[in-house]
Structures are given as C-alpha cells and as structure tokens.
Design an enzyme around this catalytic site. Structure first.
Site, mmCIF file in Angstrom:
data_model
loop_
_atom_site.group_PDB
_atom_site.id
_atom_site.type_symbol
_atom_site.label_atom_id
_atom_site.label_comp_id
_atom_site.label_asym_id
_atom_site.label_seq_id
_atom_site.Cartn_x
_atom_site.Cartn_y
_atom_site.Cartn_z
ATOM 1 N N ASP A 1 -52.967 3.181 -20.712
ATOM 2 C CA ASP A 1 -52.035 4.299 -20.903
ATOM 3 C C ASP A 1 -52.778 5.610 -21.191
ATOM 4 O O ASP A 1 -53.846 5.604 -21.804
ATOM 5 C CB ASP A 1 -51.082 3.963 -22.062
ATOM 6 C CG ASP A 1 -49.869 4.880 -22.094
ATOM 7 O OD1 ASP A 1 -49.530 5.470 -21.057
ATOM 8 O OD2 ASP A 1 -49.271 5.019 -23.179
ATOM 9 N N ASN B 1 -41.515 2.260 -14.647
ATOM 10 C CA ASN B 1 -42.260 3.430 -14.148
ATOM 11 C C ASN B 1 -41.679 4.024 -12.857
ATOM 12 O O ASN B 1 -41.979 5.157 -12.494
ATOM 13 C CB ASN B 1 -43.747 3.097 -13.941
ATOM 14 C CG ASN B 1 -44.519 2.922 -15.223
ATOM 15 O OD1 ASN B 1 -45.471 2.152 -15.287
ATOM 16 N ND2 ASN B 1 -44.136 3.637 -16.283
HETATM 17 C C1 IPE Z 1 -46.944 1.341 -19.981
HETATM 18 O O1 IPE Z 1 -47.112 2.704 -20.129
HETATM 19 C C2 IPE Z 1 -47.092 0.961 -18.536
HETATM 20 C C3 IPE Z 1 -48.424 1.111 -17.972
HETATM 21 C C4 IPE Z 1 -49.509 1.442 -18.620
HETATM 22 C C5 IPE Z 1 -48.518 0.841 -16.565
HETATM 23 P P1 IPE Z 1 -45.875 3.711 -20.161
HETATM 24 O O2 IPE Z 1 -46.456 5.058 -20.264
HETATM 25 O O3 IPE Z 1 -44.980 3.456 -19.012
HETATM 26 O O4 IPE Z 1 -45.135 3.266 -21.482
HETATM 27 P P2 IPE Z 1 -44.159 4.094 -22.445
HETATM 28 O O5 IPE Z 1 -43.125 4.737 -21.580
HETATM 29 O O6 IPE Z 1 -45.003 5.111 -23.141
HETATM 30 O O7 IPE Z 1 -43.633 3.082 -23.401
HETATM 31 C C1 IPE Z 2 -50.507 5.062 -17.595
HETATM 32 O O1 IPE Z 2 -50.634 6.403 -17.868
HETATM 33 C C2 IPE Z 2 -50.381 4.774 -16.114
HETATM 34 C C3 IPE Z 2 -49.015 4.419 -15.683
HETATM 35 C C4 IPE Z 2 -47.992 4.242 -16.459
HETATM 36 C C5 IPE Z 2 -48.818 4.268 -14.257
HETATM 37 P P1 IPE Z 2 -49.369 7.349 -18.017
HETATM 38 O O2 IPE Z 2 -49.039 7.881 -16.668
HETATM 39 O O3 IPE Z 2 -48.255 6.646 -18.701
HETATM 40 O O4 IPE Z 2 -49.949 8.508 -18.897
HETATM 41 P P2 IPE Z 2 -49.200 9.221 -20.107
HETATM 42 O O5 IPE Z 2 -48.834 8.144 -21.079
HETATM 43 O O6 IPE Z 2 -48.013 9.924 -19.545
HETATM 44 O O7 IPE Z 2 -50.225 10.135 -20.644
HETATM 45 MG MG MG Z 3 -47.774 6.454 -20.688
#
Ligand code: IPE
Ligand code: IPE
Ligand code: MG
Length: 236
Positions: free
Chosen positions: A26, A74
């Site tokens: 993340d 996502n």
């Molecule tokens: C979890 O991260 C999913 C991945 C890392 C692919 P998210 O960014 O989607 O999670 P939330 O929304 O902060 O809980």
């Molecule tokens: C994790 O990084 C990757 C995916 C969820 C695909 P994020 O895209 O959630 O990055 P933040 O949490 O918005 O910084």
């Molecule tokens: Mg995230």
C-alpha cells in the site's frame, strides 16, 4: 527466546519457521502525490519494487510469498488509474515466466477483469507450474469473496455439511501454508479484505513507508521482528 542478533537472515528465516510471507503493498498513490506526480507514476514504481522484494524473499529462503495487487474494491477507482494498473500487470505477465524458480498463482477472480487478462494469468500459471517457490498474486481479490466461492464449490460438490478443512482446501491458496507474517506498508493498520480465512494466527507487521520506498532491509527488519515473537496458537 533465541537471540538472533548477528545471525544471517537466511538462518533467521529457517530458525523462525517463516514459510509464507504476505505483503499488502500500500501507498503507491500517496508516494506519487507527494512527488507532485500522477498516481499512475506510483504504481509504476510500486511494480518495479514488487519484483525486487519478491526476488529477495525467494533468495532468503521463504517458500511462499503472497502480494496484494488489486482488491475487489479497487475497481471503484477512476478508470484511468485502473487501466494503468492493468497495463502494468499485462506487461509484467509477458516477462514473468523468466523469473527463475517461481511458480505463479493468481488468487482472486482474474477473469472478472476481462477474458484477456484472465487468459494471460492462466497461461503464466500453466507455464510455471511445479517450480519450487510459490508466488500468489492477489488480483481482483477479496477475502470474503474467496470464502464465498469456496462454499459455492462445496455446494456444487453436494456436500451436506462442511469442515474447516473443506473450506481451506477450496480457497485460492490451497496447497500453501497459512501466512506466518503479513506486512502492510503505507502507514495504515488494517487488513482491507485480505486473507480473511488464512490470517487467523498470522503475525502482523506495519511499516510507515510507502510501498515504492520499502526495501530489502525493511524485509530483514520485519523478519527479525517476526522471529522475536512468541506464537502460541491459543496454547501456553
Ligand atoms: C489494499 O489497499 C489493497 C491493495 C494494496 C491492493 P487499499 O488502498 O485498497 O486499502 P484501503 O482502501 O486503504 O483500505
Ligand atoms: C496500493 O497503493 C496499490 C493498489 C491498491 C492497487 P494505493 O494505490 O492504495 O496507494 P495509496 O494508499 O492511495 O497511497
Ligand atoms: Mg491504499
């Protein structure tokens, strides 16, 4: 507790019994935003880092690695961002068969992202089947969805009553030990629908770093932290 200070990391992995590590990768978006760049820029850096970290986990002797690449939730993100992530994935799959010794398994509903992606994932799984190190890529994955598909398959098999073992053996991760250690980067402390069934006795490690900044030294730190924990599984 054994003192593992100064012991090489490969030995720590062995002594600690760490067989399966999982990463919630993340923080890509925030990493990019902080640099004044579009979120897609962060996903590109995150994908590059994922290769480094996975290779390192293999090198230090961890048998199985699971990474959270794209959750069932996502898909709510802007189309442009989702498309950028899918393009990175397709490019990665095209070269991934060359990763030595890695058996790929996509956990989640890859076909739900389209026939093209589903077929590419299935092709890579077939090409790399039987290799010694397992990499599970959680793609269009949700822990609850995974349990539901397991139960639906059991219904199709006409089971009248089910056991925990029935569910475990119908999860996408069947054949892997349960995750010993789950690492989440990105300075958030939640599970976000990841490995719901499998994480009942996992150890958790949270890193404040955004995923593109997460290094192999950070993996060592998490592994040594894990090795120092006292796991009891409800016993004494
Ligand atoms: C979890 O991260 C999913 C991945 C890392 C692919 P998210 O960014 O989607 O999670 P939330 O929304 O902060 O809980
Ligand atoms: C994790 O990084 C990757 C995916 C969820 C695909 P994020 O895209 O959630 O990055 P933040 O949490 O918005 O910084
Ligand atoms: Mg995230």
């Amino acid at each position: 507790m054994i003192d593992l200070t100064g012991i090489p990391i490969g030995e720590v992995v062995k002594k600690s019994g760490l067989r399966h590590i999982a990463f919630i990768m993340d923080g890509n978006g925030r990493w990019a935003t902080a640099k004044g760049q579009p979120r897609e820029f962060g996903h590109r850096a995150g994908a590059a880092n994922f290769k480094t970290i996975v290779r390192y986990c293999k090198k230090i002797g961890i048998e199985c690695c699971t990474v959270y690449a794209f959750s069932t939730e996502n898909i709510k993100r802007p189309k442009r961002e989702v498309e950028a992530i899918m393009t990175l994935l397709i490019n990665y799959i095209a070269e991934a068969g060359d990763e030595r010794d890695i058996e790929f398994k996509f956990i989640g509903d890859a076909f739900g992202l389209g026939e093209n992606i589903g077929k590419k994932c299935a092709g890579l799984e077939k090409e790399t089947e039987g290799r010694p190190y397992r990499l599970n890529i959680a793609l269009n994955y949700g822990g609850r969805a995974e349990i539901v598909q397991a139960v639906n398959r059991l219904i199709l098999e006409k089971k009248q009553s089910i056991t925990e073992e029935d569910i475990s053996s119908h999860l996408y991760t069947a054949g892997c030990p349960e995750p010993d250690l789950i690492v989440r980067t990105g300075n958030e402390q939640r599970i976000s629908n990841f490995l719901t069934w499998q994480s009942t006795y996992s150890e958790f490690h949270f890193s404040p770093k955004m995923w593109p900044d997460y290094t192999t030294d950070d993996v060592d730190f998490a592994v040594r932290d894990f090795a120092g924990r006292g796991r009891r599984w409800g016993g004494v």
